[in-house]
Scaffold this motif. Sequence first.
Motif, PDB file in Angstrom:
ATOM      1  N   GLY A   4      44.879  38.414  28.224  1.00 28.59           N
ATOM      2  CA  GLY A   4      43.457  38.608  28.444  1.00 28.59           C
ATOM      3  C   GLY A   4      42.776  37.346  28.931  1.00 28.59           C
ATOM      4  N   LEU A   5      41.699  37.548  29.678  1.00 30.38           N
ATOM      5  CA  LEU A   5      40.936  36.392  30.158  1.00 30.38           C
ATOM      6  C   LEU A   5      40.279  35.649  29.006  1.00 30.38           C
ATOM      7  N   VAL A 206      40.999  34.416  39.970  1.00 27.17           N
ATOM      8  CA  VAL A 206      41.341  35.603  39.182  1.00 27.17           C
ATOM      9  C   VAL A 206      40.121  36.414  38.749  1.00 27.17           C
ATOM     10  N   VAL A 207      38.904  35.854  38.872  1.00 26.35           N
ATOM     11  CA  VAL A 207      37.707  36.594  38.442  1.00 26.35           C
ATOM     12  C   VAL A 207      36.745  36.807  39.607  1.00 26.35           C
ATOM     13  N   VAL A 208      36.295  35.692  40.209  1.00 26.33           N
ATOM     14  CA  VAL A 208      35.250  35.807  41.230  1.00 26.33           C
ATOM     15  C   VAL A 208      35.744  36.596  42.437  1.00 26.33           C
ATOM     16  N   ALA A 209      36.937  36.225  42.956  1.00 29.23           N
ATOM     17  CA  ALA A 209      37.449  36.917  44.146  1.00 29.23           C
ATOM     18  C   ALA A 209      37.676  38.401  43.885  1.00 29.23           C
ATOM     19  N   PRO A 210      38.339  38.793  42.755  1.00 28.29           N
ATOM     20  CA  PRO A 210      38.485  40.231  42.508  1.00 28.29           C
ATOM     21  C   PRO A 210      37.157  40.956  42.325  1.00 28.29           C
ATOM     22  N   GLU A 237      41.192  41.562  31.731  1.00 23.15           N
ATOM     23  CA  GLU A 237      40.041  42.427  31.921  1.00 23.15           C
ATOM     24  C   GLU A 237      39.767  42.727  33.385  1.00 23.15           C
ATOM     25  N   VAL A 238      40.118  41.788  34.275  1.00 24.69           N
ATOM     26  CA  VAL A 238      39.919  42.038  35.707  1.00 24.69           C
ATOM     27  C   VAL A 238      40.798  43.191  36.165  1.00 24.69           C
ATOM     28  N   GLU A 242      39.651  46.703  37.810  1.00 27.14           N
ATOM     29  CA  GLU A 242      40.168  47.233  39.077  1.00 27.14           C
ATOM     30  C   GLU A 242      40.751  48.631  38.891  1.00 27.14           C
ATOM     31  N   ARG A 243      41.533  48.814  37.818  1.00 24.09           N
ATOM     32  CA  ARG A 243      42.102  50.135  37.589  1.00 24.09           C
ATOM     33  C   ARG A 243      41.035  51.173  37.282  1.00 24.09           C
TER      34      ARG A 243
END
Length: 464
Positions: A4-5, A206-210, A237-238, A242-243
């Motif tokens: 997890g983040l 891993v957070v901003v781009a997704p 959590e990212v 997405e899922r």
Amino acid sequence: MGSGLTQRAVAAGIVHALVVGVTFGLLLCSMADMRRAQLRAGHSTQVLVAANRLERLTVDMETGLRGFALTGQDRFLEPWRAAVAAYSGQIGELRRLVADDAAQRARAERLAAAGSSYVHDYSMPLVAAAHHEPASVTTTAVAEGKRRVDLMRADFRALVSDEQSEVRAQELRSEAATREARAVGAAGLITSVALIAACTGYLTRVVVAPVRRVAATAGRMARGDLAARVPGGGPGEVGLLERAFNTMADTLARNREELAASRSRIVTAADQARRRIERDLHDGIQQRLVSLALDVRTAQTAVPPGRGELGERLDRLADGLGEAVDELREISRGIHPAVLSRAGLGPALKALARRSPLPVELDLNVPDRLPEPVEVAAYYVVSEALANTAKHARATVATVRAEAREGLLRLEVRDDGAGGAAAGGGSGLIGVTDRVEALGGTLTVTSPPAQGTTLVADLPTTGH
């Protein structure tokens, strides 16, 4: 660190806190060493000052005593008296300052004993003798004082030399502590900046781009692209986001497909109901009315010559039945135009333009028959647009263009009226929009005030 983040963020925070804590701990140790060195150097400076003062007092005693012994003048005793009065206090200050250093304390004790002996055993008896018998003061007696003072000054030089060495050592130690503090601070700062940069880069990747990808894909979905998806391989959590987003997109796509299918079924059912009503009207009521009109005309021919009034009534009845048949035909044509089924979209649009109360210019490029749902939808799009134009637009002319090419039928209805039309808000175009979208097409209305109205419908001609 976990998947997890939150765990990763906590771990990164702990590492950063440890780096900062260790850095500040080392800085505090270096500062403490530097402080101790400064205090020790300051103490040595105080010892040097006290030793120098005591040495000056010793020199003043010897100089004053020598001057008095050689001249016999009391004015030379003033420095001696002042030095004797201050000597005990100054030697006490020196002994207090060097109490923690055995070697220096021993020198201070020797200086105290030598000074006391110089004052009480040598200088005071010599002054008393010089007052009573000046001739008794010999050069040898005066030289004894200088010898004593020279011995004391040797101890002073040794004490001062040791303290100066201590001051230099503490200065070097302070400089080393300062360099160490600077190095630790620089290393801690560089490490903190590197950690912050690494955390920032990691969070960006891993957070901003997704999240930006999800936002961009959500914008595509808002514009109607329900096939848009995002990669589902993000961490923690990212990845869940997405899922979940992809699941939502799949659900929306299924709902849209089900809605389109439902619309198509509704439109098809409505068209079938119109055909059935039109057929029932044509084959049932219309034929019945025509038959009744013929019976009335037959009965009219059998009226006796003297019954003119009855003939007129039958004539009016026959005319009324004929008008009813005409109205019924018009109603039947509006429910589902027969020419559309027989001849196709082009002739149906031409018939529609002829019946319009507004002049209509046609530009048709529809060479072949199209799928029946497409022709029906296109017909009702043009019919509704011309009806709205005649009722509300206050236009002088309307233009209808239709072109079929590359699996698409494009319809364009334009007028020079007042504008201000919209496809929503209770407009009759809502049903037309539903019919167009049920076939997978799009309908747009551009109607700026006082600049006329343009309706454009794109209907796919394949897959029906």
